[in-house]
Design a protein around this motif. Structure first.
Motif, mmCIF file in Angstrom:
data_model
loop_
_atom_site.group_PDB
_atom_site.id
_atom_site.type_symbol
_atom_site.label_atom_id
_atom_site.label_comp_id
_atom_site.label_asym_id
_atom_site.label_seq_id
_atom_site.Cartn_x
_atom_site.Cartn_y
_atom_site.Cartn_z
ATOM 1 N N LYS A 19 -61.024 -40.878 5.391
ATOM 2 C CA LYS A 19 -59.754 -41.214 6.341
ATOM 3 C C LYS A 19 -59.128 -42.220 5.871
ATOM 4 N N HIS A 20 -57.762 -42.138 5.467
ATOM 5 C CA HIS A 20 -57.054 -43.278 4.988
ATOM 6 C C HIS A 20 -56.775 -44.067 6.148
ATOM 7 N N VAL A 21 -56.969 -45.506 5.552
ATOM 8 C CA VAL A 21 -56.680 -46.520 6.502
ATOM 9 C C VAL A 21 -55.318 -46.667 7.315
ATOM 10 N N ALA A 22 -54.279 -46.437 6.772
ATOM 11 C CA ALA A 22 -52.938 -46.087 7.323
ATOM 12 C C ALA A 22 -52.903 -45.273 8.383
ATOM 13 N N ALA A 23 -53.795 -43.974 7.994
ATOM 14 C CA ALA A 23 -53.632 -42.576 9.036
ATOM 15 C C ALA A 23 -54.547 -43.283 10.138
ATOM 16 N N ILE A 24 -55.548 -43.979 9.995
ATOM 17 C CA ILE A 24 -56.402 -44.250 11.109
ATOM 18 C C ILE A 24 -55.298 -45.357 12.068
ATOM 19 N N HIS A 25 -54.779 -46.174 11.604
ATOM 20 C CA HIS A 25 -53.886 -46.944 12.114
ATOM 21 C C HIS A 25 -52.893 -46.532 12.902
ATOM 22 N N THR A 26 -52.151 -45.349 12.440
ATOM 23 C CA THR A 26 -51.100 -44.937 13.069
ATOM 24 C C THR A 26 -51.427 -43.656 14.104
ATOM 25 N N SER A 27 -52.628 -43.524 14.195
ATOM 26 C CA SER A 27 -53.137 -42.183 15.176
ATOM 27 C C SER A 27 -53.441 -42.740 16.588
ATOM 28 N N ILE A 134 -58.560 -47.565 -0.102
ATOM 29 C CA ILE A 134 -59.419 -47.886 0.944
ATOM 30 C C ILE A 134 -59.736 -46.833 1.929
ATOM 31 N N TYR A 135 -60.821 -46.520 2.398
ATOM 32 C CA TYR A 135 -61.117 -45.303 3.155
ATOM 33 C C TYR A 135 -62.366 -45.703 4.297
ATOM 34 N N TYR A 161 -65.193 -51.635 8.243
ATOM 35 C CA TYR A 161 -65.174 -53.044 8.027
ATOM 36 C C TYR A 161 -66.997 -53.160 8.074
ATOM 37 N N LYS A 162 -67.679 -52.000 7.969
ATOM 38 C CA LYS A 162 -69.248 -51.957 8.243
ATOM 39 C C LYS A 162 -69.958 -52.812 7.379
ATOM 40 N N VAL A 163 -69.222 -52.733 5.919
ATOM 41 C CA VAL A 163 -69.873 -53.505 4.709
ATOM 42 C C VAL A 163 -69.701 -54.902 5.005
ATOM 43 N N VAL A 164 -68.568 -55.443 5.566
ATOM 44 C CA VAL A 164 -68.291 -56.857 5.876
ATOM 45 C C VAL A 164 -68.790 -57.667 7.147
ATOM 46 N N LYS A 222 -55.647 -68.430 28.026
ATOM 47 C CA LYS A 222 -55.389 -66.827 27.740
ATOM 48 C C LYS A 222 -55.968 -66.349 26.416
ATOM 49 N N VAL A 223 -56.597 -65.409 26.390
ATOM 50 C CA VAL A 223 -57.065 -64.322 25.389
ATOM 51 C C VAL A 223 -55.944 -64.069 24.603
ATOM 52 N N SER A 224 -56.097 -64.241 23.312
ATOM 53 C CA SER A 224 -54.846 -64.043 22.398
ATOM 54 C C SER A 224 -55.172 -63.008 21.195
ATOM 55 N N ALA A 225 -56.608 -63.121 21.179
ATOM 56 C CA ALA A 225 -57.082 -62.098 19.913
ATOM 57 C C ALA A 225 -58.525 -61.669 20.093
ATOM 58 N N VAL A 226 -58.928 -60.414 19.533
ATOM 59 C CA VAL A 226 -60.145 -59.843 19.747
ATOM 60 C C VAL A 226 -60.706 -59.377 18.244
ATOM 61 N N ARG A 227 -62.065 -59.463 17.904
ATOM 62 C CA ARG A 227 -62.677 -59.095 16.833
ATOM 63 C C ARG A 227 -63.952 -58.418 17.232
ATOM 64 N N PHE A 228 -64.444 -57.445 16.398
ATOM 65 C CA PHE A 228 -65.486 -56.986 16.428
ATOM 66 C C PHE A 228 -66.609 -57.166 15.603
ATOM 67 N N LEU A 229 -67.669 -57.854 15.830
ATOM 68 C CA LEU A 229 -68.988 -57.814 14.868
ATOM 69 C C LEU A 229 -69.497 -56.285 14.869
ATOM 70 N N ILE A 230 -69.862 -55.911 13.426
ATOM 71 C CA ILE A 230 -70.418 -54.763 13.415
ATOM 72 C C ILE A 230 -71.689 -54.761 12.477
ATOM 73 N N THR A 231 -72.642 -53.972 13.038
ATOM 74 C CA THR A 231 -74.071 -54.102 12.758
ATOM 75 C C THR A 231 -74.513 -52.501 12.532
ATOM 76 N N GLU A 232 -75.745 -52.158 11.567
ATOM 77 C CA GLU A 232 -76.191 -50.885 11.645
ATOM 78 C C GLU A 232 -76.807 -50.388 13.247
ATOM 79 N N ASN A 233 -76.824 -49.424 13.637
ATOM 80 C CA ASN A 233 -77.595 -48.913 15.138
ATOM 81 C C ASN A 233 -78.870 -48.858 14.552
#
Length: 429
Positions: A19-27, A134-135, A161-164, A222-233
């Motif tokens: 699934k294209h990144v742009a499609a993910i971001h706009t849906s 990028i997909y 972003y799983k790889v990074v 105030k909280v201004s931004a969020v990020r998510f750390l990603i690992t294998e389950n």
């Protein structure tokens, strides 16, 4: 993008959809069911995105892939297709060092007819979806398990972003746009954190193949931004049996195995069954019947493919089927009338017996009172033989007329449960 490139994509069909990144971001504006539909339709069409504009999927298979048990709710599916046809997909692409913006609808056409969903993509969108630079790879089996729209949206946006290992920082307004958290209540961070971050993270960590840890960045207090750390389950080995290939049921079906026995490839067999399982059955039955009579020249695989992909009629002609349906309709109508007649006769017998029981239970005083009411209602001319002292009608005809009138007055209403029990007892008596 070329047709030749599409044809080189010969890996067996799987439950992974790019699934294209742009499609993910706009849906992000889509509901959970609508978002799932986007991915299922893309998976079904993926192999032919560049070679065919129109794609089809039987409703029963569509609902199975969605994990949705309301296959009869056609209006709901129509609403979903209507939403996808009116949802814009935006692309911000870099071409020749310049940013180029494009917009189009998620689906250019949708139709539900005769148990089949038919749909199309704009050519440009189809090319982007088929070979995105990028997909994200979305597992339809995992998708079926999601119950929250924000959870599925966040899962899609984190997966690539799983790889990074991290999404990088998303400014809160951008994050809300990505996941579709447009309600005004999410302007207050505590509600955004509770409903759009922590609950979705908990669901993703529990049911998917990745695990997320949210981190927050502040500007002042105030909280201004969020990020998510990603690992294998670490539990993904336990999850695998629950997220098997969506085509596993098809692979186990009799028609799939029979197609393979004739030399039809797996990908083609699955596609045929998804598109029109009934036709696949008819074609195989027809060819095998011909082969038993030694009326097939060449391979059965070639004959099957020719028949399936053409408009050739196999089995009964439409005229024969219509004639058969008319005959069957007459049989069913006769059966229905016979059942109605049988029920009417049983109800009459039941009512007669119940009424007789009520009349026989009348006391002499009650009987006299009813007889007097009849005389008053019918008139003296119809009760000449009536004896007020004995409350009897000496004339047989007058007595029968009185009993007929009395039955109408005292006939009880039929209670379904009591009638059913009486019929059952009668069957075993």
């Amino acid at each position: 993008m070329t047709q030749e490139k599409a044809l080189k994509n010969t890996q067996p069909p799987s439950e992974q959809v790019k699934k294209h990144v742009a499609a993910i971001h706009t849906s992000g504006v889509l509901s959970l069911l609508e978002r799932k539909m986007v991915n299922v339709l893309l998976l079904n069409a993926y192999d032919a995105l560049l070679t065919r504009r129109t794609h089809t999927l039987p409703i029963k298979h569509l609902c199975a892939m969605l994990g949705w048990d309301e296959s009869n709710n056609i209006e709901r599916l129509q609403d979903v297709l209507r939403k996808l046809a009116s949802t814009p997909v935006e692309f911000n692409m870099m071409e020749d060092g310049k940013e180029v913006w494009r917009v189009m609808s998620m689906l250019s056409y949708g139709e539900i007819k005769d148990g089949t969903c038919t749909y199309r993509y704009d050519e440009y969108l189809a090319e982007r979806l088929f070979d995105p630079e990028i997909y994200a790879t979305i597992n339809i089996g995992i998708q079926r398990r999601f119950e929250g729209s924000y959870a599925l949206t966040l899962y899609e946006n984190c997966l690539r972003y799983k790889v990074v290992g991290s999404t990088g920082w998303w400014e809160l307004n951008r994050f809300k746009k990505i996941v579709g958290a447009t309600a005004s209540m999410y302007d207050e961070f505590k509600y955004l954190k509770r409903d759009v971050i922590m609950k979705p993270v908990e669901e993703i960590n529990r049911i998917s193949d990745i695990q997320l840890v949210p981190e927050f960045q502040k500007q002042g207090r105030k909280v201004s931004a969020v990020r998510f750390l990603i690992t294998e389950n670490p539990q993904q080995t336990l999850l695998k049996p629950m997220i098997q290939d969506d085509h596993a049921a098809i692979r186990e079906s009799e028609i799939f195995k029979r197609l393979l026995e004739h030399g039809i490839g797996e990908r083609l067999a699955i596609l045929w069954i998804l598109q029109d399982e009934e036709r696949a059955h008819k074609v195989v039955e027809y060819v095998e019947a011909k082969a038993r009579k030694k009326q097939v020249k060449g391979s059965t695989a070639g004959y099957i493919r020719t028949l399936y992909e053409s408009d050739a009629v196999v089995g009964k002609t439409p005229f024969e089927e219509k004639k058969e349906q008319v005959a069957q309709g007459k049989i069913e109508e006769e059966q229905r009338k016979a059942l109605e007649k049988q029920r009417a006769e049983l109800e009459a017998e039941y009512l007669h017996k119940r009424t007789a029981e009520v009349i026989n239970a009348l006391s002499p005083d009650d009987n006299r009172a009813w007889a007097q009411r009849y005389v008053d209602a019918a008139g003296a001319e119809k009760a000449k033989s009536y004896n007020a002292e004995t409350a009897e009608f000496r004339d047989k005809l007058e007595r029968l007329q009185f009993l007929g009138w009395l039955r109408k007055q005292l006939a009880p209403k039929i209670k379904a449960s009591e009638f059913k029990a009486w019929v059952k007892a009668k069957e075993f008596s």
